[in-house]
Design an enzyme around this catalytic site. Structure first.
Site, mmCIF file in Angstrom:
data_model
loop_
_atom_site.group_PDB
_atom_site.id
_atom_site.type_symbol
_atom_site.label_atom_id
_atom_site.label_comp_id
_atom_site.label_asym_id
_atom_site.label_seq_id
_atom_site.Cartn_x
_atom_site.Cartn_y
_atom_site.Cartn_z
ATOM 1 C CB SER A 194 -2.536 4.348 4.445
ATOM 2 O OG SER A 194 -1.615 4.554 5.496
ATOM 3 C CG ASP A 203 1.051 -2.685 5.404
ATOM 4 O OD1 ASP A 203 1.928 -1.961 5.919
ATOM 5 O OD2 ASP A 203 -0.050 -2.251 5.015
ATOM 6 C CG HIS A 262 1.133 0.863 3.601
ATOM 7 N ND1 HIS A 262 0.152 0.367 4.429
ATOM 8 C CD2 HIS A 262 0.917 2.204 3.540
ATOM 9 C CE1 HIS A 262 -0.610 1.357 4.859
ATOM 10 N NE2 HIS A 262 -0.167 2.478 4.323
#
Length: 759
Positions: free
Chosen positions: A347, A467, A497
């Site tokens: 991320s 995601d 994610h």
């Protein structure tokens, strides 16, 4: 379980014999395969005083225990070898399998019986049922000493460094930026856990603005109300330019000391880093400017933030200074560092890996960018629209800035700096241009794609097709922006994610060990990875090697029909409030065809292997002077599919070292589902030509436009049903416009095109 082995490298007989001998195995090519197997088992059962008891509790076939087999004159056969090998790896005959041949085929067992030397060598490199490779499992149990020195097997570093003797320290790197304008270079805290070793070691660095804590309350207060109308923008052409950051030179003198003075206590860590530490890789965690115990402002994704992270790599290579504390009186050098660095994390952490790579900094050999952003505009905006990341309606850049500006978690820092920080934050709010959703200089300064030509490191990406937080467009664009000579590898999975380093189906962490042993430790090996390693969506635990992501020459075209259909934008107050309260309710009704939408279904007449971004070509008109179009493509109808969130198979069974930081064994479930989103996309009709051109929407005037949906890789078979839904407001992603307008779509002159691999 199904094996997908990418970390194993074939070796010559000479190398295999040498590496096995270094581990204490005396495999003799003059001995029979049965004798060599017996010796092998006696060695790996080192924890037992009575090895014969263990052999008697295992079987050679369905009628003979293993001890009896070794005491007999029976020859070693393929069936016996596989039966024994599976037991060594933790599988139980009569429980996990009855027919060993069928079971080996079912789990895609990677070893082909024949050459017993190669078979035993590969068996050590094969994962057990609980996730560790056999050699890693043995080493974790004390098979070889913790010598605090390097020991390699099949190109991978073994866990021979004591995690309990690791050096834990903190230093403060003097960056080359002054983001708070106090006239001094910002100091950045670096938390270090490194092996106790007389020589120099490489580092894996995680650049995480979250690491020193987050200000969740301030972030929540900064969330935006999504229940607002879409703005009508003034037509214009947007201009941006490449800019550079202002750096600052080192200041003052400091005495040189040999040891850090601040000890590192317990910190949160990333399990891939935990795995690499006892294998001789230092772990560095850096929160960066604007975070607790560091200095400066949270500049959120720009090259000032990245420069400060880069300066940590500079310090590891002797190009920047670090101090023992905030007084800047005592300098400490990274004499323990060999100067070679890899970056890790998901991320925002993977985003910083992307940004760091585009600086071309010397010493950064590999980035492992997991679900990283490649352009911040594409995270909070899409095609001229304000779009929230999936699952986070109302989040925008300043709420992320509030979340990560952890200096305010220290009350004294709050007193000294909050007033200046609030002024900075106010300016950031203006720069975002949330009212228009347009690209501008603020976003351009946070676009790493335009600097991808500077990348020198080898690049590893991981990203999920599901995601919708950091959408697949980010990795797709970065993958294709890299210079042609850069080695790049993408693990494209079917999760959301999420991390993949503790999944049962893929030897990701062992592959990273092999890559970093080669690139950071200089260990000679033939290890390499394909450009794309794709998790097959059509079955459980199956991965495939592909040559590319996208770049397909063949398209399947689906015409939308005949006549014209309308999409109304305004909902009744009751429906609007229901959907605004729960976007999941909206999604469920959208997929079922119960909202204000156009729904199109096709039954496939042949197999289709999508690879790349789907393209929508539309001819439409709006009843007013604005409008947005949303689209989602579904694999529709009840079927078994991979679900996006990994489930727990076994808790805390993967040893990352030697009784060190045990990790869970995880995997994506393959379960009954009503449908699966293949891709989606959103477009402001005023940006129908491109991102930098804002055009007028003339009411009731036909417009022709085309735009790409999120890129993906997805396999469909003959008879599967595709569902395309076209609509306006999306209650998860877009602003929730109440304007009473409608779009008319000319179905006959509109189409969907899907890029695919040749059959």
């Amino acid at each position: 379980m199904r094996y997908n082995q990418y970390s194993y490298t074939k070796a010559s007989e000479e190398v295999m014999l040498d590496e096995l001998a270094r581990l204490g195995f005396t495999i003799q090519t003059t001995n029979s395969p049965k004798e060599n197997l017996h010796h092998f088992l006696q060695k790996i059962l080192f924890r037992y005083q009575d090895v014969n008891y263990v052999l008697s509790s295992w079987v050679a076939d369905q009628k003979t225990d293993l001890l009896t087999f070794f005491q007999s004159d029976k020859q070693l056969t393929e069936e016996v070898f596989y039966t024994v090998a599976l037991q060594v790896l933790g599988f139980a005959p009569f429980v996990d399998f009855d027919d060993v041949t069928a079971f080996c085929k079912e789990i895609h067992f990677p070893i082909t019986y024949g050459n017993i030397l190669e078979n035993l060598y590969q068996l050590l490199n094969t994962r057990t049922k609980l996730g560790n490779t056999l050699i890693d499992q043995l080493v974790s149990e004390g098979f070889i000493p913790e010598s605090n020195d390097y020991h390699f097997f099949n190109g991978k570093s073994l866990a021979t460094f004591s995690s309990h003797e690791a050096i834990r320290e903190v230093v403060y790197v003097e960056s080359r930026v002054d983001t708070d304008g106090d006239g001094k270079p910002d100091l950045v805290k670096v938390s270090i856990i490194r092996p106790s070793y007389e020589g120099q070691v490489p580092a894996v660095m995680t650049a995480s603005p979250y690491h020193q804590g987050t200000n969740d309350k301030a972030s929540d207060k900064a969330l935006h109300n999504m229940n607002v109308d879409l703005s009508c923008k003034n037509p214009r052409t947007i201009t941006v330019q490449e800019s550079s950051i202002q750096t600052i030179e080192p200041q003052g003198q400091a005495s040189l000391v040999e040891k850090a003075e601040e000890k590192l206590g317990h910190i949160g860590s990333y399990t891939l880093n935990d795995y690499l530490l006892p294998r001789g890789f230092a772990n560095l965690y850096v929160s960066g400017v604007g975070t607790k115990d560091s200095e400066g402002m949270m500049t959120s994704g720009d090259y000032q933030q990245i420069e400060a992270y880069k300066n940590v790599i500079d310090w590891l290579n002797g190009r920047c200074r670090a101090f023992t504390d905030h007084t800047r009186q005592r300098e400490i050098k990274a004499t323990w560092s060999n100067g070679k660095v890899a970056t890790t994390g998901i991320s925002y952490l993977g985003t910083m890996s992307n940004g760091l790579a585009t600086t071309g900094v010397d010493g950064l050999e590999v980035i492992i960018a997991e679900a990283g952003i490649s352009s911040w505009y594409n995270y909070y905006r899409e095609n001229g629209l304000v779009t929230s990341p999936g699952g986070y309606p109302g989040e925008d850049f300043e709420s992320l800035t509030e979340l990560t500006y952890s200096r305010n978690l220290l009350a004294g820092e709050y007193l000294r700096h909050n007033q200046a920080y609030q002024a900075y934050l106010d300016q950031q709010r203006k720069d975002l241009e949330r009212e228009t959703g347009d690209y501008n200089q603020f976003w351009h300064d946070r676009n790493y794609l335009i600097h991808a030509d500077k990348v020198k490191a080898e690049v590893v990406f991981t990203h999920g097709s599901q995601d919708w937080n950091v959408k697949p467009l980010h990795v797709y664009n970065m993958f294709h922006a890299l210079p042609a000579h850069i080695k790049k590898h993408l693990f494209f999975h079917n999760g959301a994610h999420v991390y993949i380093n503790n999944w049962q189906s893929i030897d990701f962490r062992e592959s990273m060990n092999a890559l970093l042993s080669k690139k950071l430790l200089g260990h000679s090996s033939d290890f390499d990875l394909p450009p794309v390693i794709w998790q097959d969506n059509s079955q459980a635990q199956n991965w495939m090697s592909l040559d590319d992501f996208g770049n397909q020459e063949d398209y399947s075209h689906f015409h939308l029909g005949k006549g014209s259909q309308e999409i109304r934008n305004r909902y009744s107050d009751e429906d609007y409030n229901r959907f605004a309260k729960s976007y999941q309710v909206f999604k469920n009704e959208l997929f079922e065809g119960k909202t204000q939408q156009i729904t199109l279904d096709w039954t496939l007449e042949q197999d289709l292997f999508i690879n790349g971004p789907a393209k929508l070509k539309l001819r439409l008109k709006s009843s007013t002077n604005k409008g947005l179009i949303s689209a989602q493509l579904l694999d529709y109808g009840p079927a078994k599919r991979l679900t996006p969130i990994p489930s727990l198979l076994e808790p805390r069974v993967m040893d990352n070292g030697r009784y060190y930081m045990l990790d869970n064994l995880m995997e994506l479930p393959f379960a009954d589902t009503p449908h699966r989103v293949i891709t989606k996309g959103f477009l402001n009709l005023q940006n129908r030509t491109d991102l930098l051109t804002v055009e007028e929407v003339v009411p009731n005037q036909w417009m022709e436009l085309s735009f790409e949906l999120q890129p993906t890789i997805y396999k469909l078979k003959k008879g599967d049903q595709l569902r395309l839904v076209l609509y306006t407001t999306d209650f998860e992603h877009t602003v929730r416009d109440k304007t009473d307008y409608h779009l008319s779509v000319d179905m006959e002159h509109s189409s969907l095109s899907l890029p695919h691999k040749k059959s």
